[in-house]
Design a protein around this motif. Structure first.
Motif, PDB file in Angstrom:
ATOM      1  N   HIS A  64       0.838  -1.198   0.000  1.00 13.52           N
ATOM      2  CA  HIS A  64       0.000   0.000   0.000  1.00 13.52           C
ATOM      3  C   HIS A  64       0.877   1.255   0.000  1.00 13.52           C
ATOM      4  O   HIS A  64       0.636   2.209  -0.748  1.00 13.52           O
ATOM      5  N   TYR A  65       1.908   1.242   0.822  1.00 13.25           N
ATOM      6  CA  TYR A  65       2.844   2.374   0.902  1.00 13.25           C
ATOM      7  C   TYR A  65       3.491   2.644  -0.468  1.00 13.25           C
ATOM      8  O   TYR A  65       3.712   3.802  -0.842  1.00 13.25           O
ATOM      9  N   LEU A  66       3.769   1.586  -1.211  1.00 12.87           N
ATOM     10  CA  LEU A  66       4.391   1.751  -2.536  1.00 12.87           C
ATOM     11  C   LEU A  66       3.379   2.126  -3.611  1.00 12.87           C
ATOM     12  O   LEU A  66       3.731   2.238  -4.788  1.00 12.87           O
ATOM     13  N   GLY A  67       2.128   2.277  -3.237  1.00 17.60           N
ATOM     14  CA  GLY A  67       1.124   2.765  -4.179  1.00 17.60           C
ATOM     15  C   GLY A  67       0.427   1.685  -4.973  1.00 17.60           C
ATOM     16  O   GLY A  67      -0.222   1.966  -5.979  1.00 17.60           O
ATOM     17  N   VAL A  68       0.538   0.433  -4.549  1.00  8.78           N
ATOM     18  CA  VAL A  68      -0.176  -0.640  -5.248  1.00  8.78           C
ATOM     19  C   VAL A  68      -1.672  -0.465  -4.983  1.00  8.78           C
ATOM     20  O   VAL A  68      -2.088  -0.358  -3.826  1.00  8.78           O
ATOM     21  N   GLY A  69      -2.464  -0.414  -6.045  1.00  2.63           N
ATOM     22  CA  GLY A  69      -3.894  -0.145  -5.886  1.00  2.63           C
ATOM     23  C   GLY A  69      -4.731  -0.930  -6.877  1.00  2.63           C
ATOM     24  O   GLY A  69      -4.232  -1.821  -7.576  1.00  2.63           O
ATOM     25  N   PRO A  70      -6.032  -0.604  -6.941  1.00  4.52           N
ATOM     26  CA  PRO A  70      -6.973  -1.348  -7.783  1.00  4.52           C
ATOM     27  C   PRO A  70      -6.496  -1.475  -9.237  1.00  4.52           C
ATOM     28  O   PRO A  70      -6.083  -0.486  -9.846  1.00  4.52           O
ATOM     29  N   GLY A  71      -6.555  -2.689  -9.755  1.00  6.24           N
ATOM     30  CA  GLY A  71      -6.201  -2.934 -11.145  1.00  6.24           C
ATOM     31  C   GLY A  71      -4.714  -3.162 -11.391  1.00  6.24           C
ATOM     32  O   GLY A  71      -4.316  -3.571 -12.483  1.00  6.24           O
ATOM     33  N   ASP A  72      -3.889  -2.898 -10.387  1.00  8.21           N
ATOM     34  CA  ASP A  72      -2.440  -3.070 -10.569  1.00  8.21           C
ATOM     35  C   ASP A  72      -2.038  -4.538 -10.481  1.00  8.21           C
ATOM     36  O   ASP A  72      -2.826  -5.388 -10.061  1.00  8.21           O
ATOM     37  N   HIS A  73      -0.766  -4.781 -10.838  1.00 14.52           N
ATOM     38  CA  HIS A  73      -0.189  -6.125 -10.703  1.00 14.52           C
ATOM     39  C   HIS A  73       1.063  -6.097  -9.831  1.00 14.52           C
ATOM     40  O   HIS A  73       1.838  -5.133  -9.876  1.00 14.52           O
ATOM     41  N   VAL A  74       1.245  -7.165  -9.076  1.00 12.90           N
ATOM     42  CA  VAL A  74       2.503  -7.396  -8.359  1.00 12.90           C
ATOM     43  C   VAL A  74       2.963  -8.804  -8.720  1.00 12.90           C
ATOM     44  O   VAL A  74       2.151  -9.744  -8.738  1.00 12.90           O
ATOM     45  N   ILE A  75       4.239  -8.933  -9.020  1.00 13.83           N
ATOM     46  CA  ILE A  75       4.769 -10.229  -9.439  1.00 13.83           C
ATOM     47  C   ILE A  75       5.189 -11.040  -8.215  1.00 13.83           C
ATOM     48  O   ILE A  75       5.966 -10.566  -7.384  1.00 13.83           O
ATOM     49  N   VAL A  76       4.634 -12.252  -8.087  1.00 12.32           N
ATOM     50  CA  VAL A  76       4.924 -13.119  -6.934  1.00 12.32           C
ATOM     51  C   VAL A  76       5.296 -14.522  -7.413  1.00 12.32           C
ATOM     52  O   VAL A  76       4.915 -14.930  -8.511  1.00 12.32           O
ATOM     53  N   PRO A  77       6.028 -15.273  -6.596  1.00 15.85           N
ATOM     54  CA  PRO A  77       6.299 -16.671  -6.947  1.00 15.85           C
ATOM     55  C   PRO A  77       5.112 -17.551  -6.574  1.00 15.85           C
ATOM     56  O   PRO A  77       4.360 -17.230  -5.644  1.00 15.85           O
ATOM     57  N   SER A  78       4.966 -18.670  -7.276  1.00 13.89           N
ATOM     58  CA  SER A  78       3.852 -19.572  -6.987  1.00 13.89           C
ATOM     59  C   SER A  78       4.088 -20.380  -5.717  1.00 13.89           C
ATOM     60  O   SER A  78       3.144 -20.748  -5.042  1.00 13.89           O
ATOM     61  N   LEU A  79       5.355 -20.660  -5.414  1.00 13.72           N
ATOM     62  CA  LEU A  79       5.641 -21.457  -4.223  1.00 13.72           C
ATOM     63  C   LEU A  79       5.778 -20.529  -3.021  1.00 13.72           C
ATOM     64  O   LEU A  79       6.853 -20.004  -2.725  1.00 13.72           O
ATOM     65  N   THR A  80       4.678 -20.317  -2.347  1.00 11.68           N
ATOM     66  CA  THR A  80       4.694 -19.478  -1.149  1.00 11.68           C
ATOM     67  C   THR A  80       3.442 -19.753  -0.341  1.00 11.68           C
ATOM     68  O   THR A  80       2.508 -20.405  -0.818  1.00 11.68           O
ATOM     69  N   PHE A  81       3.444 -19.253   0.877  1.00 12.84           N
ATOM     70  CA  PHE A  81       2.227 -19.265   1.683  1.00 12.84           C
ATOM     71  C   PHE A  81       1.249 -18.270   1.050  1.00 12.84           C
ATOM     72  O   PHE A  81       1.647 -17.250   0.499  1.00 12.84           O
TER      73      PHE A  81
END
Ligand code: PLP
Length: 385
Positions: A64-81
């Motif tokens: 949120h602090y970095l400005g991630v908001g509605p409609g945006d994407h963040v890249i994550v790995p599939s192997l995680t909690f």
């Protein structure tokens, strides 16, 4: 039943909790919160640390602090909690799910480069967008799976090339190092930790956000503590009540006193499993690499060529021998809420999910108990193959 991983609460936890009760400082401010943040900072080489109510809320506040908001994407790995992806969804954004590398089980730098090159492009305003969804790419979020850092140098280099901030999910990685650098200094702009009960050290529940740079500390403290200005119930932005309580911090401070002892115990357990299974064909320990050391949060075995039947047999035999045999993280791209997210896979996360068996690794585990586990695994595999 020998449990997989339970907290070790045999130090000053009770004493410090009693101090909270006597002092009446049980809620979201208090001396233990300040001490906890100082301990977190010192243990991770951070410039600052902000304690939070959980690892999940630490991740959400960071995005949120970095400005991630509605409609945006963040890249994550599939192997995680699931919390990694949930933190993105809590911002009303959508994860782009990438697979992991074989060496570390962390976000695959090659796939990161490929997804940004092949699936994303800059629009007329220079905004980096996903070609199919049109969503803006806002951040990259590597995870330090099992407490072992992802390969941060190439990941950070690619992220910098695209001007993307990096938020590391280091939930279970306290005590880890990457190329000689401590947790806060592996290249991420912000790093999140968890102090949930199943982690290396616990605050009952809790988390923290850390950084090697000065930027963000004051803002994140403000944001996670209701964005209050002064003492008259004035708030300058929509904040979160994501504070750690003094009660949680009291437990956390007592656990920090034993961090090195716990790290040693975990490393020893990992080493004994590695040694115990080194002659077993087809059985690999959890990843370890030359340039980094993990926290050895969890130990266990990976049987890349085992069939579903082999794995079921192993789990059944473990249970028969009084050994907890829970499965590990189901990959994010296979989870119901995230099935339709953009993704780029190489099969590693799915294979790890199918063919990994975590083994008991509480810090209290004694040699006799561990030998029992090793023998049970050996006899189960001996008969099934
Ligand atoms: C434990 C964990 C979290 C979440 O932490 P909580 O404190 O339980 O919210 C996030 N990511 C990973 C990789 C974890 O292991």
């Amino acid at each position: 039943m020998l449990p997989l991983c339970i907290p070790n609460i045999s130090g000053n936890e009770g004493k410090y909790l009693a101090e909270c009760a006597t002092s009446t400082f049980v809620s979201s401010v208090g001396p233990f919160v300040d001490r906890f943040e100082a301990e977190t900072r010192d243990a991770t080489g951070a410039a600052w640390a902000v304690a939070t109510s959980a690892g999940t809320t630490a991740l959400h506040a960071a995005l949120h602090y970095l400005g991630v908001g509605p409609g945006d994407h963040v890249i994550v790995p599939s192997l995680t909690f699931i919390a990694t992806a949930n933190a993105v969804a809590h911002c009303h954004a959508t994860p782009i799910i990438l697979d992991v590398d074989r060496a570390r089980w962390g976000l695959d730098a090659g796939l990161l480069d490929e997804v940004l090159t092949a699936q994303c492009s800059r629009d007329a305003h220079g905004t980096l967008r996903h070609a199919t969804t049109g969503g803006e790419i806002k951040a990259v979020m590597p995870v330090y799976a099992m407490g072992l850092p992802a390969d941060m140098d190439p990941i950070v280099e690619i992220a910098r090339h695209y001007d993307l901030p990096v938020v590391a999910d280091a939930a279970a990685a306290i005590g880890a190092s990457y190329k000689g650098r401590p947790l806060a200094d592996m290249g991420a702009d912000l790093t999140a930790l968890s102090f949930n009960g199943n982690k290396l050290i616990t605050a009952g529940g809790g988390g923290a956000i850390i950084s090697a740079g000065l930027a963000g500390g004051r803002e994140l403290k403000h944001l996670t503590s209701t964005a209050r200005v002064g003492n008259a119930y004035e708030h300058d932005v929509v904040g979160f009540n994501y504070r750690m309580t003094n009660l949680q911090a009291a437990v956390g401070v007592a656990q920090f006193e034993r961090l090195n002892e716990f790290l040693d115990a975990k490393a020893r357990i990992a080493q004994r499993y590695t040694h115990g299974f080194e002659d077993l064909p087809g059985v690999q320990p959890f990843p370890s690499v030359e340039d980094s050391s993990g926290s050895h949060w969890l130990s266990g075995i990976y049987l890349p060529d085992a069939t579903t039947g082999d794995m079921a047999h192993l789990r059944k035999k473990l249970e028969e021998n009084g050994i907890e045999s829970r499965r590990f993280w189901k990959p994010v791209h296979m989870q119901e809420p995230y099935r339709n997210c953009p993704h780029l896979l190489n099969g590693n996360a799915a294979s790890i999910w199918e063919n990994v068996q975590p083994l008991p690794c509480s810090t209290q585990l004694n040699d006799a108990e561990q030998s029992h586990v090793i023998e049970a695994v050996k006899s189960a595999l001996g008969r099934s193959r």
